[in-house]
Motif scaffolding. Sequence first.
Motif, mmCIF file in Angstrom:
data_model
loop_
_atom_site.group_PDB
_atom_site.id
_atom_site.type_symbol
_atom_site.label_atom_id
_atom_site.label_comp_id
_atom_site.label_asym_id
_atom_site.label_seq_id
_atom_site.Cartn_x
_atom_site.Cartn_y
_atom_site.Cartn_z
ATOM 1 N N ALA A 139 0.854 -1.180 0.000
ATOM 2 C CA ALA A 139 0.000 0.000 0.000
ATOM 3 C C ALA A 139 0.894 1.235 0.000
ATOM 4 C CB ALA A 139 -0.904 0.002 1.228
ATOM 5 N N THR A 140 0.514 2.243 -0.779
ATOM 6 C CA THR A 140 1.351 3.433 -0.930
ATOM 7 C C THR A 140 0.966 4.567 0.007
ATOM 8 O OG1 THR A 140 -0.070 4.304 -2.675
ATOM 9 C CG2 THR A 140 1.780 2.888 -3.339
ATOM 10 N N GLY A 141 -0.145 4.443 0.699
ATOM 11 C CA GLY A 141 -0.565 5.489 1.619
ATOM 12 C C GLY A 141 -1.526 6.484 1.017
ATOM 13 N N ASP A 142 -1.720 6.441 -0.295
ATOM 14 C CA ASP A 142 -2.664 7.358 -0.946
ATOM 15 C C ASP A 142 -3.809 6.579 -1.594
ATOM 16 O OD1 ASP A 142 -1.384 6.134 -3.031
ATOM 17 O OD2 ASP A 142 -0.622 7.967 -3.969
ATOM 18 N N GLY A 143 -4.049 5.381 -1.082
ATOM 19 C CA GLY A 143 -5.142 4.575 -1.592
ATOM 20 C C GLY A 143 -4.759 3.649 -2.725
ATOM 21 N N THR A 156 14.140 0.699 -1.939
ATOM 22 C CA THR A 156 12.968 1.263 -2.600
ATOM 23 C C THR A 156 11.681 0.868 -1.899
ATOM 24 O OG1 THR A 156 12.750 -0.613 -4.140
ATOM 25 C CG2 THR A 156 14.124 1.250 -4.846
ATOM 26 N N ALA A 157 11.720 -0.149 -1.039
ATOM 27 C CA ALA A 157 10.516 -0.535 -0.298
ATOM 28 C C ALA A 157 10.025 0.632 0.545
ATOM 29 C CB ALA A 157 10.795 -1.758 0.575
ATOM 30 N N TYR A 158 10.950 1.288 1.228
ATOM 31 C CA TYR A 158 10.574 2.444 2.046
ATOM 32 C C TYR A 158 10.109 3.594 1.168
ATOM 33 C CZ TYR A 158 10.958 6.073 5.641
ATOM 34 O OH TYR A 158 10.695 7.092 6.520
ATOM 35 N N GLU A 159 10.740 3.734 0.027
ATOM 36 C CA GLU A 159 10.387 4.832 -0.873
ATOM 37 C C GLU A 159 8.954 4.718 -1.371
ATOM 38 O OE1 GLU A 159 12.143 6.962 -4.919
ATOM 39 O OE2 GLU A 159 12.484 4.844 -4.554
ATOM 40 N N VAL A 160 8.520 3.515 -1.731
ATOM 41 C CA VAL A 160 7.193 3.381 -2.332
ATOM 42 C C VAL A 160 6.090 3.201 -1.305
ATOM 43 C CG1 VAL A 160 8.154 2.369 -4.431
ATOM 44 C CG2 VAL A 160 7.307 0.848 -2.632
ATOM 45 N N GLY A 161 6.429 2.650 -0.121
ATOM 46 C CA GLY A 161 5.366 2.352 0.832
ATOM 47 C C GLY A 161 5.687 2.663 2.272
#
Length: 370
Positions: A139-143, A156-161
């Motif tokens: 989940a990206t946090g913006d739905g 990149t895991a932290y970057e995207v989610g």
Amino acid sequence: MTDGSSRIYGRTPGRRRRRGAKTRRRRRAARVVAWSAAVVVLLGGSGLGYVYVKLDGNLRGIDIDRILGRDRPADTAGGSQDILVLGSDSRSGANAEYGRDGGGARSDTAMIVHVYPGRKAASVVSVPRDTLIDRPACATGDGRTAPEQRGAMFNTAYEVGGAACAVKTVETMSGIRMDHYIEVDFTGFKKLVDQLGGVKVTTTRPIEDARSRLTLAPGTHVLDGEQALGLVRTRESVGDGSDLGRIQLQQGFVKALIEQVRSIGLVGSPKKLYGLADTATRAVTTDSRLDSVGALIGFADGLKDLDAAHVRMITLPVSYDPADPNRVLPIPSGTEQVWTALKQDKPIPASATKDSEGDGGDAHGTVKED
């Protein structure tokens, strides 16, 4: 009050005994705060608590359990704990002086801390941020949902989610459920080291890195916050200039930090104790089960008997990617040994890292324990 002798003015014997109890409680609080500081930079930063209720307002928590739901490894019942500790490389806000924000924060430092039953020993596994892994859908946090990706860089895991995706990625890699999450940023790390009065390290090789703003001759140094940040970020002047050399420096610094916070005198200085706690609680983001002073005190109190001599630190077994020397690949046989040992609450065998690029190199031992 006292005049430097054994007499105490204006206090009955009974009140004197109560004062002794108060001193013991303060001494216990000091030990808890000191250990909490070490936990994070491990613990790359720090998760601190103290009795002032005001500090609750400093803490930021993320409800990772709610975001990830039930699709996670099972909780173990053996009494061990697993904590994912991240250092964020966001260049926004107060961190902007360290470079431009290239589209979002990434996990600059990642350590999986496994505390064994009894809480007197721990293993720490550093994950190189350039490790190529199979990142799960997050989940990206913006739905929206970021789809799973094979061969993605670990950070990149932290970057995207954000935090939840970082936790989910680690759990997917290891098969181990993370009990807690602690994140620290650049500015908070600097301030914490300065509050501690610096951290003493001994370097065996010269370090000169313009990008991390650090120049050190071989020898013993007490690093302030800016220098400490430079040390844990430097890579160009140690080893082969890769992230693996930087991780070895980070591991050496963490052990020095643990010893520093165990040795500082906080018992007689409530002001210094509060200042340290205030700085640390502002520096970190935790999972929602640690985002209160009471929860942090309980967490840190359970780790107060752990010292650097009983913390083994390794780098995830990796080899350089033949297709791209700037990336590393997990070594399946080695990583399996690491995760199996932690699941079974056993020490990580030396054979797990024997053929790993992260188990040696010129950077190894650059920072030594005093």
